[in-house]
Design a protein around this motif. Structure first.
Motif, PDB file in Angstrom:
ATOM      1  N   SER A 219      42.128  68.255  42.062  1.00 16.17           N
ATOM      2  CA  SER A 219      41.826  67.827  43.426  1.00 16.17           C
ATOM      3  C   SER A 219      42.912  66.895  43.950  1.00 16.17           C
ATOM      4  O   SER A 219      43.254  66.929  45.134  1.00 16.17           O
ATOM      5  CB  SER A 219      40.449  67.144  43.474  1.00 16.17           C
ATOM      6  N   GLU A 220      43.452  66.064  43.068  1.00 17.47           N
ATOM      7  CA  GLU A 220      44.545  65.174  43.486  1.00 17.47           C
ATOM      8  C   GLU A 220      45.882  65.916  43.489  1.00 17.47           C
ATOM      9  O   GLU A 220      46.741  65.697  44.343  1.00 17.47           O
ATOM     10  CB  GLU A 220      44.611  63.968  42.542  1.00 17.47           C
ATOM     11  N   CYS A 221      46.039  66.799  42.525  1.00 20.49           N
ATOM     12  CA  CYS A 221      47.300  67.541  42.367  1.00 20.49           C
ATOM     13  C   CYS A 221      47.575  68.380  43.616  1.00 20.49           C
ATOM     14  O   CYS A 221      48.700  68.459  44.095  1.00 20.49           O
ATOM     15  CB  CYS A 221      47.193  68.428  41.124  1.00 20.49           C
ATOM     16  N   LYS A 222      46.489  68.984  44.156  1.00 17.53           N
ATOM     17  CA  LYS A 222      46.629  69.809  45.368  1.00 17.53           C
ATOM     18  C   LYS A 222      47.076  68.936  46.545  1.00 17.53           C
ATOM     19  O   LYS A 222      47.973  69.311  47.296  1.00 17.53           O
ATOM     20  CB  LYS A 222      45.292  70.474  45.695  1.00 17.53           C
ATOM     21  N   LEU A 223      46.436  67.748  46.667  1.00 24.04           N
ATOM     22  CA  LEU A 223      46.808  66.846  47.757  1.00 24.04           C
ATOM     23  C   LEU A 223      48.264  66.419  47.643  1.00 24.04           C
ATOM     24  O   LEU A 223      48.932  66.156  48.641  1.00 24.04           O
ATOM     25  CB  LEU A 223      45.907  65.602  47.763  1.00 24.04           C
ATOM     26  N   ASN A 224      48.735  66.323  46.413  1.00 23.86           N
ATOM     27  CA  ASN A 224      50.132  65.934  46.208  1.00 23.86           C
ATOM     28  C   ASN A 224      51.097  67.114  46.357  1.00 23.86           C
ATOM     29  O   ASN A 224      52.295  66.979  46.137  1.00 23.86           O
ATOM     30  CB  ASN A 224      50.306  65.286  44.824  1.00 23.86           C
ATOM     31  N   GLU A 225      50.513  68.281  46.681  1.00 22.64           N
ATOM     32  CA  GLU A 225      51.309  69.487  46.953  1.00 22.64           C
ATOM     33  C   GLU A 225      52.193  69.900  45.780  1.00 22.64           C
ATOM     34  O   GLU A 225      53.303  70.385  45.960  1.00 22.64           O
ATOM     35  CB  GLU A 225      52.148  69.302  48.232  1.00 22.64           C
TER      36      GLU A 225
END
Lengths: 259, 443
Positions: A174-180
């Motif tokens: 979930s965080e990794c996606k936000l960090n692109e």
């Protein structure tokens, strides 16, 4: 009044203790730089062996515990610290999960002791690795190897105000996606992000490496998504188990933390 | 009381301001030294045992966790040992970036020791906490410099404690031009602090105590101060290829205890900043040479307390050396096609074969050895690490045995303090040594 007796302030008395670990989490705190002085302005650090010679013989408002419990002496020591502490915070994977020390539990205890220390192995007491909450009650958890500093500050704030802190229970993805970040599965390597608790801001994938599961498993992984990943990338169960064991082995023994 | 019939009983449990847990035991009866020992009491963690049957591509991640302070050093040693076992040769760019990472590690670790662990003794305080009031500018400088070292590490490898992007084969993320600029700027921002660190060192007072010993560390035939690669050499003129590290370290069990010690040509040897200075001071960066000269510090120096001063000189060296490489990389540009995704080598980027690999890397506290034996699938069959602090324990005890009679007329507290300062001067890292423990049981 004895001339050496210091005036006792009303600031919360905080003590740092380390058990079996690399002491990297206390170093993370030292790495706060000059902000450390602000922190020291609101608390009284009464014990911190690595950087202080001072000792404290009264109760602690907050005890910060780093490291796993791996021998009989440590078990007694953590119980004593618990009995003197109003609030106990386990910080770092070794304390919260058993961490890398838990890999020892994959071996027959006497066999691994002999492998490393030879014939004199009995000189070195050792018990199966335990997380702190497998021995005493833990009030707050800061996961991670090492701990992520913004979360340490957040948890300390909660502990000092007496309010609860909930560890994020969603996957690192979930965080990794936000960090692109591009998905590591697309690059052909196995990452534990889909099963591991977020809260580190996907620290390792941000730097091009995989997630190693150091924050422990989410309670309710998205089963279908996880199943898709396992099928799509034909993940080998032995390889997966091995990867999870790097940080999470000690927690296999019991899932129920001490009350 | 005359020393002849002096009784003295000193037990320092958990020496403070060292990394890990260690005790000092001194027992003097009627002027006879019955015991004068330094014990490591950290709980064993069994790293070599736990590595078995794990992938060689995981060794760096796991062994970096031997020690938080030395995690970049363990990382670099582990990678070197793994690549040696696999027969992999890293690129020139990778080697340059690894040298920068090692410089960062030296700076971070040495500054922590100089300012927070050793300086309080020289300034007469029990820790850096009272210094916040009495020497506020010094404490702020220390924390500022420490933060800078941390920040450049964050940029290069994701973080200082357990670096992320430095792996077998190279780097998973390579610094962009703006990252190189940021690291150069951050370093330039502490140039004045660097100068003041040397000035502070000139004011620190250390006990006058000398014991010549054998000094061991990396040696090389080129002009660079050897930290990342070289042969194993000593001031007694010995030289070994790194694969023969067991011949250089000669681990033995001492009849006094169940401990494993090391020695080479004499009863003990020393590793670390002072050893490196005594071996290779002519190869230091010109600015580090100047700092040594300003401090009146010349090789060979036989006072172990001066290890802290040798660390100051190395701080200057590593600072300038890293800046030189960063500027060179900025000028020449970085080849981003070398960026790697490795995991446990699922895609077979790096050819795997059975082998036996040895690393010999200088880390802040001295020469560090990692040795891995792997099978044809790249699984670790045997692992061995010999840690700087372990190699120094024998030398610390010989120092203590020479020091004690020289200061026996002093008060118990002074003796205790000088003993603790001696142990601290070596900057022992007991978390590291505990995996291979030298506990001695008294009574």
């Amino acid at each position: 009044m004895p001339k050496n007796e210091k005036k006792i302030s009303n600031k919360p008395k905080v003590a740092f203790f380390d058990f079996a670990c690399c002491e990297g989490c206390q170093l993370q705190i030292a790495n706060m730089g000059e902000d450390l002085l602000d922190l020291l302005g609101v608390i009284d650090v009464v014990e911190f062996r690595e950087v202080m010679s001072e000792k404290w013989d009264k109760d602690y408002d907050v005890a910060m515990i780093e490291g796993s419990i791996t021998d009989h002496h440590a078990e007694e020591r953590i119980k004593k610290i618990r009995s003197r502490s109003k609030v106990l915070i386990a910080y770092g994977s070794c304390a919260t999960l058993g961490g890398v020390n838990g890999m020892k539990n994959s071996f027959e205890l006497d066999e691994i002791r002999k492998y490393v220390y030879g014939a004199g192995y009995t000189y070195f007491d050792s018990t199966p690795t335990k997380a702190v909450d497998q021995v005493v009650k833990v009030d707050y958890y800061v996961h991670g190897c090492p701990v992520y500093l913004p979360e340490v500050v957040e948890v300390l704030k909660c502990a000092l105000r007496g309010i609860p802190y909930s560890v994020p229970d969603k996957p690192v993805c979930s965080e990794c996606k936000l960090n692109e970040n591009g998905c590591l599965y697309e690059k052909g390597v196995v990452c534990l992000g889909p099963w591991t608790k977020a809260g580190c801001n996907s620290w390792c994938p941000n730097n091009g490496n995989i997630c190693y599961g150091c924050r422990g498993l989410v309670k309710n992984p998205a089963k279908n998504a996880a199943k898709n990943i396992i099928e799509k990338y034909r993940l080998d169960p032995v390889l997966m188990k091995n990867k999870f064991d790097m940080y999470n082995k000690a927690k296999e023994a019991t899932n129920e933390p001490k009350k | 009381m005359s020393p002849k019939n002096k009784d003295l009983d000193i037990k320092v449990e958990y020496v403070t301001r060292v990394e890990g847990h260690g005790n000092i035991v001194v027992d003097v009866k009627s002027g006879n030294i019955e015991k004068c020992e330094f014990h490591v009491v950290e709980s064993p963690r069994f790293f070599e045992g736990m590595l078995r049957d794990r992938s060689i591509f995981e060794a760096q991640h796991i062994t970096s966790r031997i020690c938080g302070i030395c995690s970049c050093g363990h990382t670099l040693a582990s990678i070197q040992g793994a690549e040696d076992a696999l027969g992999f040769k890293p690129s020139e760019q990778t080697i340059k970036l690894r040298k920068v990472l090692l410089d960062y590690e030296f700076l971070d670790s040495h500054l922590l020791h100089i300012y927070l662990l050793a300086a309080p003794d020289a300034l007469g305080a029990p820790s850096f906490v009272p210094l916040i009031k009495t020497h506020n500018a010094v404490v702020r400088r220390a924390l500022r410099m420490k933060k800078t070292c941390n920040d450049v590490c964050d940029i290069l490898v994701g973080r200082h404690v357990h670096p992320i992007s430095s792996i077998v084969g190279g780097f998973t993320k390579l610094p962009r031009p703006k990252d190189l600029d940021a690291m150069i700027d951050l370093f330039e921002g502490i140039r004045k602090d660097m100068e003041e660190t040397v000035a502070l060192a000139s004011k620190l007072k250390f006990p006058e105590f000398y014991r010549e010993t054998e000094y061991l560390g990396l040696v090389s035939d080129d002009e660079e101060y050897p930290l990342l690669s070289g042969d194993i050499g000593s001031t007694d003129g010995r030289r070994f290829a790194k694969k023969d590290y067991r011949e250089a370290t000669n681990e033995f069990v001492d009849p006094r205890s169940s401990a494993k010690f090391t020695k080479l040509s004499r009863e003990s040897y020393m590793v670390g900043a002072l050893a490196r200075f005594n071996l290779n001071s002519n190869k230091l960066h010109p600015k580090a040479k100047k700092a040594a000269k300003d401090l009146g510090f010349k090789a060979p120096d036989y006072n172990p307390y001066m290890n802290t001063v040798a660390q100051v000189v190395e701080v200057v060296h590593c600072y300038e050396h890293a800046l030189d490489i960063l500027r060179d990389l900025r000028k020449k540009g970085i080849n981003y096609s070398e960026e790697l995704v490795v995991g446990v080598n699922e895609k077979g980027h790096i050819p795997v074969k059975a082998g036996n690999g040895v690393a010999a890397v200088e880390v802040p506290r001295g020469i560090l050895f990692h040795n891995y034996e792997i099978d044809e699938k790249g699984l670790i069959k045997n692992a061995n690490c010999i840690i700087p602090t372990n190699q120094n324990i024998n030398n610390i005890e010989y120092d203590m045995m020479k020091l004690l009679p020289e200061i026996i007329d002093e008060g118990k507290e002074d003796i205790r303090l000088k003993m603790e300062m001696l142990v601290r001067a070596y900057d022992p890292c007991i978390s590291c040594s505990a995996h291979y423990l030298d506990v001695k049981f008294v009574e």
